[in-house]
Design an enzyme around this catalytic site. Sequence first.
Site, PDB file in Angstrom:
ATOM      1  CB  ALA A 152      -0.896  -0.006   1.234  1.00 51.56           C
ATOM      2  CG  ASN A 200      -0.127   2.998   4.738  1.00 51.04           C
ATOM      3  OD1 ASN A 200       0.428   2.117   4.075  1.00 51.04           O
ATOM      4  ND2 ASN A 200      -0.870   2.738   5.777  1.00 51.04           N
ATOM      5  CE  LYS A 260       1.465  -3.404  -7.685  1.00 47.18           C
ATOM      6  NZ  LYS A 260       1.378  -1.937  -7.510  1.00 47.18           N
ATOM      7  N   PRO A 261       5.634  -2.004  -5.234  1.00 47.75           N
ATOM      8  CG  PRO A 261       7.245  -0.330  -5.289  1.00 47.75           C
ATOM      9  CD  PRO A 261       6.790  -1.559  -6.010  1.00 47.75           C
ATOM     10  CB  VAL A 314     -11.481  -5.394   2.529  1.00 47.42           C
ATOM     11  CG1 VAL A 314     -12.383  -6.606   2.341  1.00 47.42           C
ATOM     12  CG2 VAL A 314     -10.990  -5.295   3.969  1.00 47.42           C
ATOM     13  N   PRO A 315     -11.206  -4.882  -0.675  1.00 47.97           N
ATOM     14  CG  PRO A 315     -12.525  -3.138  -1.512  1.00 47.97           C
ATOM     15  CD  PRO A 315     -11.625  -3.493  -0.374  1.00 47.97           C
ATOM     16  CD  GLU A 364      -0.757  -7.752   8.089  1.00 48.82           C
ATOM     17  OE1 GLU A 364      -1.655  -7.059   8.611  1.00 48.82           O
ATOM     18  OE2 GLU A 364      -0.106  -8.598   8.718  1.00 48.82           O
ATOM     19  N   GLY A 385      -7.622  -3.673   5.447  1.00 48.81           N
ATOM     20  CA  GLY A 385      -8.094  -2.453   6.108  1.00 48.81           C
ATOM     21  C   GLY A 385      -8.788  -2.709   7.430  1.00 48.81           C
ATOM     22  CB  CYS A 394      -4.046  -0.517   7.995  1.00 45.81           C
ATOM     23  SG  CYS A 394      -2.503  -0.966   8.824  1.00 45.81           S
ATOM     24  CE  LYS A 421     -15.643  -9.383  12.932  1.00 48.66           C
ATOM     25  NZ  LYS A 421     -16.092  -8.465  14.029  1.00 48.66           N
ATOM     26  CD  GLU A 465       3.174  -7.872   6.826  1.00 50.02           C
ATOM     27  OE1 GLU A 465       2.850  -6.704   7.094  1.00 50.02           O
ATOM     28  OE2 GLU A 465       3.685  -8.211   5.743  1.00 50.02           O
TER      29      GLU A 465
HETATM   30  P1  NDP Z   1      -5.136  -0.918  -2.531  1.00 49.25           P
HETATM   31  O1  NDP Z   1      -5.871  -2.111  -2.058  1.00 49.25           O
HETATM   32  O2  NDP Z   1      -5.799  -0.014  -3.478  1.00 49.25           O
HETATM   33  O3  NDP Z   1      -3.755  -1.354  -3.205  1.00 49.25           O
HETATM   34  C1  NDP Z   1      -2.815  -2.163  -2.530  1.00 49.25           C
HETATM   35  C2  NDP Z   1      -1.797  -2.676  -3.533  1.00 49.25           C
HETATM   36  O4  NDP Z   1      -2.383  -3.688  -4.350  1.00 49.25           O
HETATM   37  C3  NDP Z   1      -1.282  -1.618  -4.494  1.00 49.25           C
HETATM   38  O5  NDP Z   1       0.087  -1.852  -4.750  1.00 49.25           O
HETATM   39  C4  NDP Z   1      -2.133  -1.860  -5.720  1.00 49.25           C
HETATM   40  O6  NDP Z   1      -1.552  -1.353  -6.888  1.00 49.25           O
HETATM   41  C5  NDP Z   1      -2.190  -3.369  -5.726  1.00 49.25           C
HETATM   42  N1  NDP Z   1      -3.300  -3.953  -6.485  1.00 49.25           N
HETATM   43  C6  NDP Z   1      -4.486  -3.379  -6.810  1.00 49.25           C
HETATM   44  N2  NDP Z   1      -5.254  -4.269  -7.488  1.00 49.25           N
HETATM   45  C7  NDP Z   1      -4.554  -5.425  -7.581  1.00 49.25           C
HETATM   46  C8  NDP Z   1      -4.809  -6.708  -8.158  1.00 49.25           C
HETATM   47  N3  NDP Z   1      -5.960  -6.990  -8.755  1.00 49.25           N
HETATM   48  N4  NDP Z   1      -3.847  -7.666  -8.071  1.00 49.25           N
HETATM   49  C9  NDP Z   1      -2.691  -7.400  -7.427  1.00 49.25           C
HETATM   50  N5  NDP Z   1      -2.383  -6.197  -6.880  1.00 49.25           N
HETATM   51  C10 NDP Z   1      -3.305  -5.218  -6.944  1.00 49.25           C
HETATM   52  O7  NDP Z   1      -4.693  -0.164  -1.192  1.00 49.25           O
HETATM   53  P2  NDP Z   1      -4.064   1.283  -1.026  1.00 49.25           P
HETATM   54  O8  NDP Z   1      -2.741   1.350  -1.688  1.00 49.25           O
HETATM   55  O9  NDP Z   1      -5.119   2.287  -1.373  1.00 49.25           O
HETATM   56  O10 NDP Z   1      -3.800   1.314   0.554  1.00 49.25           O
HETATM   57  C11 NDP Z   1      -4.792   1.587   1.467  1.00 49.25           C
HETATM   58  C12 NDP Z   1      -5.386   0.309   2.039  1.00 49.25           C
HETATM   59  O11 NDP Z   1      -4.337  -0.507   2.567  1.00 49.25           O
HETATM   60  C13 NDP Z   1      -6.302   0.585   3.210  1.00 49.25           C
HETATM   61  O12 NDP Z   1      -7.443  -0.234   3.116  1.00 49.25           O
HETATM   62  C14 NDP Z   1      -5.472   0.200   4.406  1.00 49.25           C
HETATM   63  O13 NDP Z   1      -6.216  -0.140   5.535  1.00 49.25           O
HETATM   64  C15 NDP Z   1      -4.678  -0.936   3.880  1.00 49.25           C
HETATM   65  N6  NDP Z   1      -3.478  -1.130   4.689  1.00 49.25           N
HETATM   66  C16 NDP Z   1      -3.399  -2.233   5.511  1.00 49.25           C
HETATM   67  C17 NDP Z   1      -2.319  -2.410   6.358  1.00 49.25           C
HETATM   68  C18 NDP Z   1      -2.202  -3.612   7.236  1.00 49.25           C
HETATM   69  O14 NDP Z   1      -1.091  -3.937   7.624  1.00 49.25           O
HETATM   70  N7  NDP Z   1      -3.274  -4.298   7.584  1.00 49.25           N
HETATM   71  C19 NDP Z   1      -1.252  -1.411   6.417  1.00 49.25           C
HETATM   72  C20 NDP Z   1      -1.394  -0.324   5.491  1.00 49.25           C
HETATM   73  C21 NDP Z   1      -2.494  -0.194   4.675  1.00 49.25           C
HETATM   74  P3  NDP Z   1      -1.795   0.181  -7.315  1.00 49.25           P
HETATM   75  O15 NDP Z   1      -2.324   0.923  -6.147  1.00 49.25           O
HETATM   76  O16 NDP Z   1      -0.457   0.622  -7.726  1.00 49.25           O
HETATM   77  O17 NDP Z   1      -2.786   0.121  -8.415  1.00 49.25           O
END
Ligand code: NDP
Length: 484
Positions: free
Chosen positions: A151, A153, A176-177, A230-231, A250, A252, A284, A451, A458
């Site tokens: 993600a 952040n 992949k960042p 989550v999506p 990991e 949301g 998160c 859930k 981690e």
């Molecule tokens: P996203 O779910 O939008 O994206 C996460 C990563 O997945 C990105 O690198 C994204 O690429 C990639 N991605 C998107 N679609 C796919 C796919 N179909 N297959 C493989 N990879 C894919 O999250 P955000 O970056 O918006 O981050 C915010 C979310 O992350 C929040 O819900 C937050 O709670 C959660 N989070 C959870 C943490 C935890 O440890 N539990 C810690 C930090 C954040 P790209 O964005 O480049 O398109």
Amino acid sequence: MQNVQPTASHFINGAYVEDATGAAIDVVYPATGAVIATLHAATPAIVDQALAAAKAAQPVWAAMTGTERGRILRRAADMIRDRNRALSELETLDTGKPLQETLVADATSGADALEYFGGLAASLTGEHIQLGQDFVYTRREALGVCVGIGAWNYPTQIACWKGAPALACGNSMVFKPSETTPLSALKVAEILHEAGLPAGLFNVIQGRGDVGAALVTDPRVDKVSLTGSVPTGRKVYAAAAQGIKHVTMELGGKSPLIVFDDADVEDAVGGAILGNFYSSGQVCSNGTRVFVQKGIKERFLARLKQRVEAAVIGDPMDEATNFGPMVSAAQRDIVLGYIEKGQAEGARLITGGQRIDGDGFYLTPTVFADVTDGMTIAREEIFGPVMAVLDFDDEDEVIARANATEFGLSAGVFTRDLTRGHRVIGQLEAGSCWINTYNLAPVEAPFGGAKLSGVGRENSKAAIEHYSQLKSVYVAMGPVDAPY
Ligand code: NDP
């Protein structure tokens, strides 16, 4: 500053690699909106190159001793600490988070993970199980090629929290960042290799979700670790399931932070601030549903308003600033939408709620009171600086309401009654919990969600279980007794 920036889009097989035919990814400094770098998304050829390098390098790495692997990781940790300021400045450019935060919470947290797992690498063992004369022994083996997807952040931290345990266990990784914050992971790869990591073991490639999806579905990949929403988690988990791959998710949250009326109000306000406004709320595990017992509600709100309004909002590169912009204009607009919904659904705005004019993606830290369980801002993850304060009367009620969510990442309790603190935490459905503090995530403690917030953990020794597998070997010491 420019000289600390990575020199190309990808880091593969021990070197920077560029392929300008990939779609352009502009890296925007959230404080000004300026484009500070343009990278390129990985083409199918780049994806293949990274996975081929990871596949080829892994067996040689797994065959080294844990002590040898650990030494390299610990050396990288030291190098990260030596370069903390430059790495923190880069992280601030990438994310917009104030330097005051990045100096203590990003590269340093990544270094902690490399040091911790570097230290554990030499002590990873199987066991011996005696069965009369026969015996079984187990070998703790690497999984193979791991994919990490991050993600936006905590780009450095996420790369290290995934890379360090993976490498300690003898795996290789393709990381992949997020396309929004693509720079820092490249520096992690560069430093790991400078510390002596053999080529091919930690590769970084850029791209959007389609690149992530190409990695997840590739048959060369044995494990996928995602930090995201989550999506996205649902999609990645389902894609990984096709190949029965190991996963760590990991995801949301919408975590509860419960303040009983015997709590130290000053500490509870401090916890609520840390649990909502650090990194402009883009964390998160944030405790975004703050349940405050009615007896202290107004006192809590008055002090909270005073302290939140003392936040220094401004230039993230100024070390006096402690509240920066949102990561992108898009995320700022999503958060503004939630603020509007909060007002429309009848929550009381205590402070904030404003977009700050200018080129940066700034919002003021926002507190709503009189929030009820059904309101959108109490149900959905906002991922921005919006705190929802809800009131409650008694313990059983607040536990039930705190658990009435599909998420389960974190939870916190503030009380001076420690018996109650442990009793309540024991009943909350969450993976990472705090009593009388909030959001501390040391590498020694498992981190992860229950859930919909995720699977796997981690950090800590628990992460080893998610980056290795056991082979059990039965050894017979006598004749084979077959029936015919
Ligand atoms: P996203 O779910 O939008 O994206 C996460 C990563 O997945 C990105 O690198 C994204 O690429 C990639 N991605 C998107 N679609 C796919 C796919 N179909 N297959 C493989 N990879 C894919 O999250 P955000 O970056 O918006 O981050 C915010 C979310 O992350 C929040 O819900 C937050 O709670 C959660 N989070 C959870 C943490 C935890 O440890 N539990 C810690 C930090 C954040 P790209 O964005 O480049 O398109």
